[in-house]
Design an enzyme around this catalytic site. Structure first.
Site, mmCIF file in Angstrom:
data_model
loop_
_atom_site.group_PDB
_atom_site.id
_atom_site.type_symbol
_atom_site.label_atom_id
_atom_site.label_comp_id
_atom_site.label_asym_id
_atom_site.label_seq_id
_atom_site.Cartn_x
_atom_site.Cartn_y
_atom_site.Cartn_z
ATOM 1 N N ASP A 276 0.876 -1.160 0.000
ATOM 2 C CA ASP A 276 0.000 0.000 0.000
ATOM 3 C C ASP A 276 0.922 1.222 0.000
ATOM 4 O O ASP A 276 2.117 1.128 0.317
ATOM 5 C CB ASP A 276 -0.937 -0.003 1.216
ATOM 6 C CG ASP A 276 -2.111 0.951 0.997
ATOM 7 O OD1 ASP A 276 -2.065 1.767 0.050
ATOM 8 O OD2 ASP A 276 -3.088 0.886 1.770
HETATM 9 C C1 BGC Z 1 -4.872 3.431 0.161
HETATM 10 C C2 BGC Z 1 -5.011 2.431 -0.964
HETATM 11 C C3 BGC Z 1 -4.868 3.135 -2.270
HETATM 12 C C4 BGC Z 1 -3.519 3.832 -2.314
HETATM 13 C C5 BGC Z 1 -3.245 4.561 -3.593
HETATM 14 C C6 BGC Z 1 -3.622 4.275 0.035
HETATM 15 O O1 BGC Z 1 -3.643 5.335 0.918
HETATM 16 O O2 BGC Z 1 -4.890 2.767 1.396
HETATM 17 O O3 BGC Z 1 -6.231 1.773 -0.877
HETATM 18 O O4 BGC Z 1 -5.018 2.257 -3.342
HETATM 19 O O5 BGC Z 1 -3.476 4.769 -1.266
HETATM 20 O O6 BGC Z 1 -4.021 5.678 -3.708
#
Ligand code: BGC
Length: 783
Positions: A276
């Site tokens: 993530d």
């Molecule tokens: C989130 C993810 C997301 C990623 C990219 C993170 O803060 O937890 O779900 O895909 O950002 O935007």
């Protein structure tokens, strides 16, 4: 001087010609075998590939690696670094589960379809419908030149306050896994990749980057990992996103137990894993754990990995494996294949799919004396801010770059209903004024810290009384929103605000005194407290967050154009404190150990213990006889259905067993019925929930009087529970009851079969064990 210049020129010519020679001779991805490509890569190139290109969205540039080439698709969440010399392009990643999220700038306004959120799609219990959404979604992803969508979100609805519950499907892993598999199969049928996230046990937003999820092996295996397992086995997502949290002491992105032993070895996952965004701490540990790609990527990670290879701390072979995992999948991507894209997906067609999916998934919770569908209704008094301002979906990366969101007011008006103009005017002025006083922040600030909605408008009681004369029916609209970064609160969020309670009370009193009906529409992303009003109003429609066509879809159901057939994939508890996770949500913080974390933000270590074990949602309520407001699996129709007795293929289990039931529409209108199959297993060795969902199906649209026969198949794994002592899935000998019903508490037909001897269904690895004793909930034990 002249001499030295020509020498320099000669050196330049030699160097550049050798580079050209190198480029011409270097193995090319797609033409040459992947090991040959990897062999030709320099260490620098390998590291470049496993660390993303940094976050660059309009107005923000974070991380940032060595690649300055322009992005193929601008304003999306991430990209990998291209290595043109080896034919390796840059892959394009966009959020998120309910539709594409693009940060627009003046040169780019490619609007995207907002689909119903995950929780609503799951309420369809209709995998064919979900797949249809996936196909349209995949087409849109491809037509915008994107390779991977960062979804579906598959964490568990452990607690009603989970800030991202709207992105997720259910409290039950079978629904989660089957719904996710359907959408992944749909998306990937269009030649683009899905990324199942957040793997795993990431059920809260509070301290999401520091929280240690303490959970039993059984709880993990049966609840929190199970949905992911089903999706891997049934849909093979191209990518997995590890989560922010720790599980039992290890960051998920640094856990080889999770990413190698379970995901790849036990389940057979063939794609690659990305972190993530900014997740985990130890880039080298992440490489060792098989977390192929670090997103969005930063220079520090490059330096650390390079250094570790050079000083022998990281075997270059490990890096090669991670590179290979990425390249293997890259071969399938549209960018690699140079698939043309139009930037013009068929948004009109997709809007139709979104509307259909929303209407087909909504859940009718109450319908006293056939208050719905609205018949003979011409004029409507619509109360509640969000009746005029649809909440299409949640906030954060789960938000969608949609062109519009149809409010219920618009939906009803388009369908020919007459809305009370005074009421409408009052809301319009109120909401316009609020918007002027609370201008939106920049897109990134809005994503992480959205401008709060206007508090519910308080109507004059006398005016409501007056409106009860003038309109045929009242609709009271309750809205809720949440998203990434924060969990919800009990007061004024899970519970209704005083203004909302007053609105429902006043409207109900006024309209009921005129013998007119009151309908509540809930446009919410997570469960709320329905107890204050469920006995006061005549009808309740749960629309969840229905996507951009929400107002039309809600109107379709209220008007009877669509007969509701959704059922709850998540329990509505009687009160928040009834929830088994309430005493452990969001867990404990250790402020005295706080440090400075990412971007200079305060980072507070935290932990949450999943003491409720496997007793999540209905597994708890049904086993411990706690009456919820609306139980798992519940939902009404404008029709009625009868169930025949259930017929089993055998009275003893011999590797497989089928259960057959015939459903008949005994009502007056055509409708679909969700048919749920639960199994109650004997509890010789292990304690077990009173019953567990093992299969489900939705009938076709049955005309009145028509029937459909449905056959479900049970396999050994459906009988088994996870035994921590032997690290295996075991089926106990004894009597099993198959319960077929219209909800988890409304069982219509049962039948029994016998298992003569205990048997082991599957032997797994001893991994992810908690480091501390968990005081786990068990039937008969004080909690
Ligand atoms: C989130 C993810 C997301 C990623 C990219 C993170 O803060 O937890 O779900 O895909 O950002 O935007």
């Amino acid at each position: 001087m002249k001499h030295s210049f020509s020498l320099l020129a000669l050196v330049c010519v030699l160097v550049s010609s050798s580079l050209i020679g190198n480029a011409q001779n270097a193995p090319q991805l797609g033409k040459d075998p992947i090991p040959a490509v990897i062999k030709a890569m320099t260490l620098e190139e390998k590291v470049k590939l496993v660390v993303g290109k940094g976050l660059s969205i309009p107005g923000v540039s974070l991380g940032g690696t060595t690649d300055q080439t322009p992005d193929k698709v601008k304003g999306i969440s991430g990209h990998t670094v291209a290595i043109p010399r080896l034919g390796i392009p840059s892959m394009q990643f966009a959020d998120g589960p309910a539709g594409i999220h693009i940060f627009f700038d003046s040169s780019n306004k490619n609007y995207c379809t907002a689909w119903p959120v995950g929780t609503l799609l799951a309420s369809s219990w209709d995998t064919a419908l979900v797949k249809k959404v996936g196909v349209a979604f995949g087409e849109e992803i491809r037509e915008y030149g994107i390779d991977f969508i960062l979804g579906p979100g598959m964490n568990t609805h452990r607690n009603p306050l989970g800030g991202r519950n709207f992105e997720y499907y259910s409290e039950d892993p079978l629904i989660t896994g089957k719904t996710a598999a359907a959408i992944i199969n749909g998306i990937q049928s269009q030649g683009v990749g899905a990324t199942m996230k957040h793997f795993a046990a990431n059920e809260q937003e509070t301290n999401r980057n520091t929280v240690n999820t303490i959970a039993s092996e059984r709880g993990l295996r049966e609840i929190y990992l199970k949905g992911f397992e089903i999706a891997v086995k049934e849909a093979q997502p191209w990518a997995v996103m590890s989560s922010y949290n720790y599980i039992n002491g290890s960051y998920t992105s640094e856990s080889a137990d999770l990413l190698k032993t379970i995901l790849r070895n036990e389940w057979g996952f063939k794609g690659y894993v990305m972190t993530d965004w900014f997740g985990g701490k130890d880039a080298v540990g992440q490489m060792k754990a098989g977390n192929n790609l670090l997103m969005p990527g930063g220079k520090e990670q490059i330096a650390k990995i390079t250094e570790a290879v050079k000083n022998g701390q990281l075997d270059e072979k490990v890096l090669d494996e991670n590179v290979a995992g990425i390249l293997q999948v890259m071969l399938q991507t549209p960018t690699f294949k140079n698939t043309p894209f139009s930037n013009k997906p068929d948004l009109k067609k997709h809007a139709q799919v979104s509307r259909e999916a929303a209407a087909e998934s909504m859940v009718l919770l109450k319908n006293d004396k056939n208050a719905l569908p609205m018949s003979g209704v011409k004029s409507i008094a619509l109360f509640g801010n969000h009746g005029y301002d649809l909440i299409a979906g949640g906030t954060g990366s789960g938000d969608v770059s949609k062109a519009y969101a149809i409010s219920l007011a618009e939906g009803l008006t388009t369908a020919g209903y007459k809305l009370d103009k005074d009421v409408q005017g009052i809301y319009k002025n109120y909401l316009d004024d609020y918007a002027k006083q609370h201008p939106k922040k920049n897109p990134l600030q809005e994503i992480m810290n959205p401008t709060p909605y206007a508090p519910e408008y308080t109507f004059d009681k006398a005016l409501i009384d007056q409106k009860a004369f003038a309109s045929d029916i009242a609709i009271v609209y309750i809205g809720r929103n949440a998203g990434e970064g924060n969990d919800r609160k009990v007061v004024d969020d899970y519970e209704l605000s005083d203004q909302e309670k007053e609105m429902i009370n006043n409207v109900s009193d006024a309209f009921h005194s005129k013998k007119k009906k009151v309908i509540v529409v809930m446009n919410i992303g997570g469960v709320i407290d329905v107890s204050p009003f469920k006995d006061k109003v005549d009808g309740i429609l749960l629309a969840w967050q229905p996507g951009q066509e929400g107002g039309h879809a809600i109107t379709d159901v209220l008007s009877g154009k669509v007969n509701p057939s959704g059922k709850l994939a998540t329990t509505f508890p009687g009160s928040y404190k009834d929830d088994p996770s309430a005493k452990n949500f969001p867990g404990k913080e250790f402020p005295d150990k706080a440090t400075t974390g990412m971007f200079g933000m305060r980072s507070v270590p935290a932990e949450v213990t999943y003491e409720e074990g496997i007793y999540v949602g209905y597994r708890y309520y049904n086993t411990f006889n706690i009456k919820p407001a609306y139980e798992f699996g519940y939902g009404l129709s404008y029709s009625n259905f009868s169930y025949s007795p259930v017929k089993l293929s055998s009275s003893s289990f011999d590797g497989k067993l089928s259960a057959t039931v015939t459903i008949t529409n005994t009502g007056k209108v055509a409708g679909k019925e969700v048919v749920e199959l639960y199994v109650s297993a004997p509890t010789n060795k292990l304690d077990k929930p009173a019953e567990e969902l093992k299969a489900f199906a939705k009938t076709e649209l049955l005309q009145p009087g028509k029937s459909q026969t449905i056959t479900f198949t049970l396999t050994p794994k459906d009988l088994a529970s996870f035994d921590t002592n032997t690290t295996s899935w075991i089926a106990d000998a004894g009597n099993y009851t198959v319960k077929v019903g219209a909800s988890s508490l409304n069982i219509k037909a049962t039948a029994s079969f016998n298992v003569s001897k205990d048997f082991i269904v599957e032997k797994d690895h001893k991994v992810l064990a908690p480091q501390v004793q968990i005081n786990e909930l068990k039937p008969g034990k004080a909690f």
